[in-house]
Design an enzyme around this catalytic site. Sequence first.
Site, PDB file in Angstrom:
ATOM      1  N   ASP A   1     -80.780-117.046   2.212  1.00 42.92           N
ATOM      2  CA  ASP A   1     -82.151-115.717   1.936  1.00 42.92           C
ATOM      3  C   ASP A   1     -81.469-114.415   1.843  1.00 42.92           C
ATOM      4  O   ASP A   1     -80.072-114.235   1.400  1.00 42.92           O
ATOM      5  CB  ASP A   1     -81.771-115.596   4.258  1.00 42.92           C
ATOM      6  CG  ASP A   1     -82.304-114.109   4.455  1.00 42.92           C
ATOM      7  OD1 ASP A   1     -84.024-114.384   4.157  1.00 42.92           O
ATOM      8  OD2 ASP A   1     -81.934-113.425   4.711  1.00 42.92           O
TER       9      ASP A   1
ATOM     10  N   ASP B   1     -82.012-110.170   1.482  1.00 40.99           N
ATOM     11  CA  ASP B   1     -81.199-109.043   1.831  1.00 40.99           C
ATOM     12  C   ASP B   1     -81.260-107.919   1.479  1.00 40.99           C
ATOM     13  O   ASP B   1     -80.503-107.431   1.165  1.00 40.99           O
ATOM     14  CB  ASP B   1     -81.344-108.938   3.504  1.00 40.99           C
ATOM     15  CG  ASP B   1     -81.291-107.751   3.992  1.00 40.99           C
ATOM     16  OD1 ASP B   1     -81.969-107.245   3.660  1.00 40.99           O
ATOM     17  OD2 ASP B   1     -81.068-107.522   5.273  1.00 40.99           O
TER      18      ASP B   1
ATOM     19  N   GLU C   1     -82.619-104.389  -0.141  1.00 41.14           N
ATOM     20  CA  GLU C   1     -82.827-103.387   0.755  1.00 41.14           C
ATOM     21  C   GLU C   1     -82.826-102.150  -0.056  1.00 41.14           C
ATOM     22  O   GLU C   1     -81.636-100.898   0.084  1.00 41.14           O
ATOM     23  CB  GLU C   1     -82.315-103.230   2.392  1.00 41.14           C
ATOM     24  CG  GLU C   1     -82.251-104.194   3.021  1.00 41.14           C
ATOM     25  CD  GLU C   1     -81.793-103.852   4.999  1.00 41.14           C
ATOM     26  OE1 GLU C   1     -81.676-102.115   5.254  1.00 41.14           O
ATOM     27  OE2 GLU C   1     -81.399-105.240   5.272  1.00 41.14           O
TER      28      GLU C   1
ATOM     29  N   TYR D   1     -89.545-103.826  12.489  1.00 39.03           N
ATOM     30  CA  TYR D   1     -88.051-102.770  13.183  1.00 39.03           C
ATOM     31  C   TYR D   1     -87.838-101.283  12.468  1.00 39.03           C
ATOM     32  O   TYR D   1     -87.672-101.500  10.833  1.00 39.03           O
ATOM     33  CB  TYR D   1     -87.416-103.788  14.176  1.00 39.03           C
ATOM     34  CG  TYR D   1     -86.509-104.767  13.479  1.00 39.03           C
ATOM     35  CD1 TYR D   1     -85.363-104.398  12.714  1.00 39.03           C
ATOM     36  CD2 TYR D   1     -86.731-105.928  13.274  1.00 39.03           C
ATOM     37  CE1 TYR D   1     -84.860-105.267  12.433  1.00 39.03           C
ATOM     38  CE2 TYR D   1     -86.130-106.894  12.570  1.00 39.03           C
ATOM     39  CZ  TYR D   1     -85.586-106.060  11.856  1.00 39.03           C
ATOM     40  OH  TYR D   1     -84.678-107.698  11.381  1.00 39.03           O
TER      41      TYR D   1
END
Length: 609
Positions: free
Chosen positions: A379, A381, A383, A451
């Site tokens: 995975d 991630d 950002e 979120y």
Amino acid sequence: MSRPRGRRAIGLAGALIIAMAGSLVAAPQASAAAVTATCTKTSDWGTGFGGQCTVKNGTTASIPSWKMEFDLPAGTAIGSTWDAAKAVSGDHYTFTNVGWNGTLAAGASASFGFNGTGPGWISGCKVNGATCDGTGGPGDDTQAPTAPGNLRSTAKTSSSVSLAWNASTDNVGVTGYDVFRGGTLADTVTGTSTTISGLSASTAYSFTVKAKDAAGNSSAASGAVSVTTDAGGPGPGPGGDKVIGYFAQWGVYQRAYHVKNIDTSGSAAKLTHINYAFGNVQNGRCTIGDSYADYEKAYTAGESVDGVADTWDQPLRGSFNQLRKLKKKHPHIKVIWSFGGWTWSGGFGQAAANPAAFADSCHSLVEDPRWADVFDGIDIDWEYPNACGLTCDTSGPAAFKNLMSALRGEFGSGNLVTAAITADGSSGGKIDAADYGGAAQYVDWYLPMTYDFFGAWAAQGPTAPHSPLTSYPGIPQQGFNSDAAIQKLKSKGVPANKLLLGIGFYGRGWQGVTQAAPGGTASGPAPGTYEQGIEDYKVLKTRCAANGTVAGTAYAHCGNQWWSYDTPATIGGKMTYAKNQGLGGSFFWELSGDTSNGELITALKNGLG
């Protein structure tokens, strides 16, 4: 998911100060009802400096855009800039909002940053034509832009219409365009095109566009264009049943949350996948994040999933070995190793320069013979690709697609390749910065981080739920809600069944709040066990019980604190949304925030059915 969890943080100046020639000088008291701006040096290394300016809407109404300008002395210049568009004429600098941070609700703020060279600092500061400290009168720009011309539809589907128009002109400068569906504001953009999604099939819609400038002048409306959406095909069908929880490697320290807790809480029986967070990204390669927590820590019999203690000479210990034991006890669970996160996203820019080498390093690490049987895929991630997060990435809109293509080629069809991605659904925001639609062909699914939209990094508020499902009147930033992100990703061609709805197993809060409803002012972040402004659900459910809902999520006002978080009831509503949208399921950050008997994951699992 992040380390720490803070994202999209818009820094706010703590006092009304203007840095002048290296010193801090108090500005005159600002008007109580004005748009103001403050600037300060965030760092200074002699030959250069870092700076930040914050624009605050102190009026009682929303403003559609902002424009800030000032002068610099000879020998001082500003170079790289983020979260604003820069224009330079000699020593005069002008900064206008980008698409996602132009509209400011009453009391809301937006910041932009920059790096500069030289010893000087700003003078002659104006915002929207008036002095930055709010003591001056309104700007003298009263001329509205010309109306946009040739509004037209360039494409349509059963649920969206793409529009384009000719640019307007203005005596000072056009800062953006408001797009209306009938009499309702549907989008605000800085360019001359947009796609309006979330429409009904076989339905006629009328659209107009107005231009605006930094002084708040709006043009007359363009000519209207009427577009009928295409006939709808089959409905989205039943939602998927994926339930994915993040396990944070650092939880084994102060939190004392171990893999065994996944089993004893009953969560293991409800999970389909676990994302292990995080591996690091360094020098363009996947690397170990924390070797002690990952594979060195020795577990006692009481701490171990199967009740068997680790020995000093066994080849694999730590959380990796505990995950192996968990999978043996619950064979349906798959484990994915996640790389990056907020703190460790800085290495992706270098990785994107050579995707093949990066993918090869990741495959070699994930498939290391010591733990190859533990992991079922990778995975990512990041950002954020081609946008600003902890740092600003400039690798280009194709970088993410190229990276995911290389990973899929290296890991093949027998392993899972997934990605946690931004949920910034605003016009010109982070979803628009990278080719998530093009990269979708290479991933098994996306995890939009729905979120952390709002939080106490905006220390004075306004208070707002950090995980709104939909928009609501008074939301501080349009496009910052789960539905906006899902619809935008769909409009870019991402299949619904490759999207999972994100849930936070924690809350975000402020203190010094007197107003129970959202939109109140605050004095700063509320206290938290591990970090100010954030707290686990298992703590908040009794410490500050929810007493209201907004936009599909819950909030609580207790004493002088204001918190927002999801409860079992609001999670049930969000899972209904996920099913109705045909999403692939749901995921959450992270396991240790739930109660010891897994209240939230139970609601999530039951809601998906």
